[in-house]
Structures are given as C-alpha cells and as structure tokens.
Enzyme design. Structure first.
Site, PDB file in Angstrom:
ATOM      1  CB  THR A 133      -0.888  -0.007   1.266  1.00  0.00           C
ATOM      2  OG1 THR A 133      -1.485   1.268   1.418  1.00  0.00           O
ATOM      3  CG2 THR A 133      -0.078  -0.295   2.526  1.00  0.00           C
ATOM      4  CG  ASP A 134      -1.039   5.035  -1.063  1.00  0.00           C
ATOM      5  OD1 ASP A 134      -1.660   4.404  -0.172  1.00  0.00           O
ATOM      6  OD2 ASP A 134      -1.573   5.944  -1.738  1.00  0.00           O
ATOM      7  CD  GLU A 135      -3.517   3.289   4.253  1.00  0.00           C
ATOM      8  OE1 GLU A 135      -3.423   3.291   5.489  1.00  0.00           O
ATOM      9  OE2 GLU A 135      -4.549   2.991   3.645  1.00  0.00           O
ATOM     10  CE1 TYR A 158      -3.293  -2.886   5.545  1.00  0.00           C
ATOM     11  CE2 TYR A 158      -3.262  -0.520   5.088  1.00  0.00           C
ATOM     12  CZ  TYR A 158      -3.267  -1.834   4.643  1.00  0.00           C
ATOM     13  OH  TYR A 158      -3.235  -2.095   3.286  1.00  0.00           O
TER      14      TYR A 158
HETATM   15  P1  NAD Z   1      -9.377  -7.612   1.885  1.00  0.00           P
HETATM   16  O1  NAD Z   1      -9.385  -7.337   3.350  1.00  0.00           O
HETATM   17  O2  NAD Z   1     -10.590  -7.305   1.081  1.00  0.00           O
HETATM   18  O3  NAD Z   1      -9.027  -9.145   1.623  1.00  0.00           O
HETATM   19  C1  NAD Z   1      -8.000  -9.816   2.289  1.00  0.00           C
HETATM   20  C2  NAD Z   1      -8.118 -11.308   1.977  1.00  0.00           C
HETATM   21  O4  NAD Z   1      -7.037 -11.979   2.636  1.00  0.00           O
HETATM   22  C3  NAD Z   1      -9.417 -11.926   2.485  1.00  0.00           C
HETATM   23  O5  NAD Z   1      -9.972 -12.769   1.491  1.00  0.00           O
HETATM   24  C4  NAD Z   1      -8.976 -12.735   3.706  1.00  0.00           C
HETATM   25  O6  NAD Z   1      -9.777 -13.886   3.932  1.00  0.00           O
HETATM   26  C5  NAD Z   1      -7.558 -13.111   3.306  1.00  0.00           C
HETATM   27  N1  NAD Z   1      -6.708 -13.372   4.484  1.00  0.00           N
HETATM   28  C6  NAD Z   1      -6.586 -12.596   5.601  1.00  0.00           C
HETATM   29  N2  NAD Z   1      -5.723 -13.161   6.466  1.00  0.00           N
HETATM   30  C7  NAD Z   1      -5.264 -14.303   5.862  1.00  0.00           C
HETATM   31  C8  NAD Z   1      -4.327 -15.310   6.237  1.00  0.00           C
HETATM   32  N3  NAD Z   1      -3.700 -15.261   7.422  1.00  0.00           N
HETATM   33  N4  NAD Z   1      -4.084 -16.331   5.385  1.00  0.00           N
HETATM   34  C9  NAD Z   1      -4.724 -16.389   4.181  1.00  0.00           C
HETATM   35  N5  NAD Z   1      -5.635 -15.475   3.785  1.00  0.00           N
HETATM   36  C10 NAD Z   1      -5.891 -14.429   4.605  1.00  0.00           C
HETATM   37  O7  NAD Z   1      -8.098  -6.827   1.301  1.00  0.00           O
HETATM   38  P2  NAD Z   1      -7.934  -6.066  -0.090  1.00  0.00           P
HETATM   39  O8  NAD Z   1      -8.518  -4.712   0.040  1.00  0.00           O
HETATM   40  O9  NAD Z   1      -8.362  -6.957  -1.201  1.00  0.00           O
HETATM   41  O10 NAD Z   1      -6.351  -5.887  -0.120  1.00  0.00           O
HETATM   42  C11 NAD Z   1      -5.516  -6.877  -0.729  1.00  0.00           C
HETATM   43  C12 NAD Z   1      -4.064  -6.456  -0.577  1.00  0.00           C
HETATM   44  O11 NAD Z   1      -3.866  -5.186  -1.187  1.00  0.00           O
HETATM   45  C13 NAD Z   1      -3.625  -6.302   0.881  1.00  0.00           C
HETATM   46  O12 NAD Z   1      -2.311  -6.779   0.990  1.00  0.00           O
HETATM   47  C14 NAD Z   1      -3.674  -4.812   1.128  1.00  0.00           C
HETATM   48  O13 NAD Z   1      -2.744  -4.427   2.113  1.00  0.00           O
HETATM   49  C15 NAD Z   1      -3.310  -4.277  -0.247  1.00  0.00           C
HETATM   50  N6  NAD Z   1      -3.846  -2.938  -0.575  1.00  0.00           N
HETATM   51  C16 NAD Z   1      -5.189  -2.669  -0.479  1.00  0.00           C
HETATM   52  C17 NAD Z   1      -5.676  -1.421  -0.854  1.00  0.00           C
HETATM   53  C18 NAD Z   1      -7.151  -1.093  -0.816  1.00  0.00           C
HETATM   54  O14 NAD Z   1      -7.531   0.054  -1.109  1.00  0.00           O
HETATM   55  N7  NAD Z   1      -8.029  -2.027  -0.510  1.00  0.00           N
HETATM   56  C19 NAD Z   1      -4.799  -0.437  -1.295  1.00  0.00           C
HETATM   57  C20 NAD Z   1      -3.433  -0.738  -1.372  1.00  0.00           C
HETATM   58  C21 NAD Z   1      -2.973  -2.004  -1.030  1.00  0.00           C
END
Ligand code: NAD
Length: 350
Positions: A133-135, A158
């Site tokens: 993430t950019d955070e 986070y």
């Molecule tokens: P999300 O919370 O919607 O989904 C996370 C998924 O990971 C879920 O399906 C969950 O069941 C699974 N999970 C959680 N813990 C687990 C574990 N211990 N073992 C296996 N599976 C596990 O998240 P998202 O929004 O789809 O984000 C996906 C990735 O992108 C993350 O790494 C997040 O940090 C990154 N990200 C998200 C955003 C955003 O805006 N949503 C922006 C930048 C980066």
C-alpha cells in the site's frame, strides 16, 4: 502459467482471480483463510471454471503453504492476503501482526524453499509479487507525490505492519535472491468492496437513507484507483516487471473524502431519484486517530517502463461502482445483515 494467489477471496484478490481465470490459459490456485473479509460469493462467476482451484488456509501455517506449493507447483505467487482495514488495526493489532508480518515471513520462507528446489529454467522464470500500500509512505502535505523512493513513515498499526512486510520481501530478494517484486498502491474502489470501507459504506447508507459519516472535516485526500485497473497492473508487473524493483500504482484521481461522498450522493440522486438530496445525510464524525492528511501516487515508472495505464477516471469508475451495488444486492445484503452492519470502528478509548 500457474499462479498461486493469496487472499483471492478479498476485494482486490477476487478482482485479480476473476481477471486471471478469464485469461483462459492461466491456472489459478486461490489460497485464502476466509476471514470476515474473504467472501466466496465474490468468485461465483468463475468458481466452476476448470482453471480455478481453491484452498482454505492460513499463510502463517507453514505446513499448509508447503502443501499447496508442492501440489500446485506455481510459476508465480501473487501475495495479497492481509488484514487490510486501518480502523480495525486501531481497535486491535494482533491479527495485523500475525497475518501481515508473520504470515508474509512464513510465505517468503516457504516460497524460498520451493524456488530453490526448482530446475534452473523454472527457477529463473519464477516470480513473487508482494502487494502493498502507499500508506507505508505516511502522509503528504498539499503538494508532492509518493514515488518508489519516498522514505517509509507509516502512521497506523495497519501501515506499520505492511511496511514491515515490504522490508521482509525486499530482504528476501537481496539476501537470498528470491525474485521478488513489490507494488505499492493507492486506495482502491469498485465492485465487491466490503461495506466497512468509505465508498461502499456511503453507497449503501445513502441508498437506505442512513447518515453518511465523514471523518473530521472531510478534507483528507486519497488517490482513488478502480480495482480492475489495479488487477491489470498486478498482472502486468508479475509478467513484465524486473525482480527487485518496486512499482507504485495509482489512478491519477485525487479527491477529498467530502468530494467522494458528495459525488456518490449526486450519482445516486441522478440514477434512483429521491424526495430530497442525499447530501443532506452527510454527518461529520470524530476523526480517525493518526489520520493521514493526503496520499497521492506518482505511477510514472509503471506507465513508462511497463506500459500500464488506468482505464477508468474517478467519474466513470464511481458510476460503474454505484450501478454495481444497485444491481447486486444478492452480494451485499447478507453482509449488511450479518458480519458487518455499518457500525463505527477504530476509535481509541480515552
Ligand atoms: P481484503 O481485506 O478485502 O481481503 C484480504 C483477503 O485476505 C481476504 O480474502 C482474507 O480472507 C484473506 N486473508 C486474511 N488473512 C489471511 C491469512 N492469514 N491467510 C490467508 N488469507 C488471509 O483486502 P484487499 O482490500 O483486497 O487488499 C488486498 C491487498 O492489497 C492487501 O495486501 C492490502 O494491504 C493491499 N492494498 C489494499 C488497498 C485497498 O484500497 N483495498 C490499497 C493498497 C494495497
């Protein structure tokens, strides 16, 4: 090509899995623990395709990860599994440390053992994409953009846990030679977004005539990226990016939170009508502790080196998103009536 996706039942992971399975010649194994954020319904459209498999497992469980790697034998791992909600990390960071840090470490170690045992050609072609993430870069003032060389300065539990996982991923490349790539992305939005996050929460509350909570004065700025543009970016990076490199992914769509909420109100007023403007539902609530003021991404490296461009502007993407929630209440109604009803999360007790 065989791709193991972690977290493929989440918001971004499911968009990626739908994209890859749709390619036809890509075999996909989705390895997901199915926490509250993992939703098999997000994969309904591809769940029965012959090139899709699912394993329920925890990335922090070395035995489960080893078994999945041994049976599936991927050419690439795309690592998205994480605890991802800032407000939940403020309420309690345990799961964030376990999954984002210990889980990523466990996955890197399992990937390294698997990769070392591959034949030379397969070892050369193998890729591990760590999605972040950019955070991790902290907060910007009113000027400037995050680049791949911006200093890490995370504010929340986070973002600190994601920063730690980025450092581990980079170290596994530098120390052990594991062909790791890292992507850091701005805020995503789009279909299948869990309704605790700002955009889906506001769409559904506005539809139901409930108040629309805006943190602080609503001036915090995020750089919004349509989730399908992000999924295409990840697929581009894993196939054509250079191991050891970091790529920032952003949508050139900086908007204040208040503008985002007002835009959703206006789109809904236009599409479904109503007795009074939905902007009247906006309520300003206590700010998030440690709330970063502004995020904005310079995605120039990804665009110039790998030729990726976002296809949606914020205006086109938000219309598609609102329409998707209007058309797909089968997906969000069970969540709203079950695991998450729209309550406020992440306030620190004084
Ligand atoms: P999300 O919370 O919607 O989904 C996370 C998924 O990971 C879920 O399906 C969950 O069941 C699974 N999970 C959680 N813990 C687990 C574990 N211990 N073992 C296996 N599976 C596990 O998240 P998202 O929004 O789809 O984000 C996906 C990735 O992108 C993350 O790494 C997040 O940090 C990154 N990200 C998200 C955003 C955003 O805006 N949503 C922006 C930048 C980066």
């Amino acid at each position: 090509m065989r791709v193991l996706v972690t977290g493929g039942a989440g918001f971004i992971g499911s968009a990626l899995v739908r994209l890859l399975v749709g390619e036809g010649d890509v075999e996909v194994l989705n390895f997901d623990k199915l926490t509250y954020a993992g939703n098999p319904n997000s994969l309904r459209s591809i769940a029965n395709k012959p090139n899709y498999q699912f394993v329920q497992g925890d990335i922090a469980d070395r035995g489960a990860v080893d078994a999945a790697l041994a049976v599936f034998r991927p050419n690439a791992i795309m690592h998205l599994a994480a605890e991802s909600h800032v407000d939940r990390s403020i309420a309690g960071a345990d799961d964030f440390i376990n999954t984002n840090i210990v889980g990523t470490y466990t996955l890197l170690e399992a990937a390294r053992a698997y990769w070392r045992a591959l034949g030379e050609a397969e070892r050369e072609a193998f890729r591990f994409l760590h999605v972040s993430t950019d955070e991790v870069y902290g907060s910007l003032g009113s000027e400037g953009l995050f680049t791949e060389t911006t200093r890490y300065d995370p504010s929340s539990p986070y973002s600190a846990s994601k920063a730690a996982s980025d450092h581990l991923a980079r170290a596994w490349m530098r120390t052990y030679g594991l062909p790791v790539l890292i992507s850091n992305c701005s805020n995503n939005y789009g279909p299948y977004h869990f309704p605790e996050k700002l955009i889906p929460l506001v769409i559904l509350n506005a539809l139901e005539g409930k108040s629309l909570p805006v943190y602080g004065d609503g001036s915090n700025v995020r750089d919004w990226l349509f989730v399908e543009d992000h999924a295409r970016a990840l697929w581009t990076i894993v196939r054509t990016g250079r191991p050891g490199e970091t790529y920032n992914v952003g949508g050139h769509s900086e908007r204040s939170n208040l503008t985002v909420v007002e835009t959703i109100c206006d789109v809904l007023d236009g599409v479904v009508g109503g007795s009074s403007p939905r902007r009247e539902l906006i309520t300003f609530v206590t700010d998030r502790p440690g709330h970063d003021q502004r995020y904005a991404i310079d995605a120039g490296k990804l665009e110039a080196e790998l030729g990726w461009q976002p296809l949606e502007t914020f205006e086109t993407g938000i219309r598609r998103t609102v329409q998707w929630y209007l058309d797909n209440d089968w997906w969000w109604r069970p969540i709203r009536s079950g695991v998450y009803k729209g309550e406020r999360l992440g306030l620190v007790a004084s």
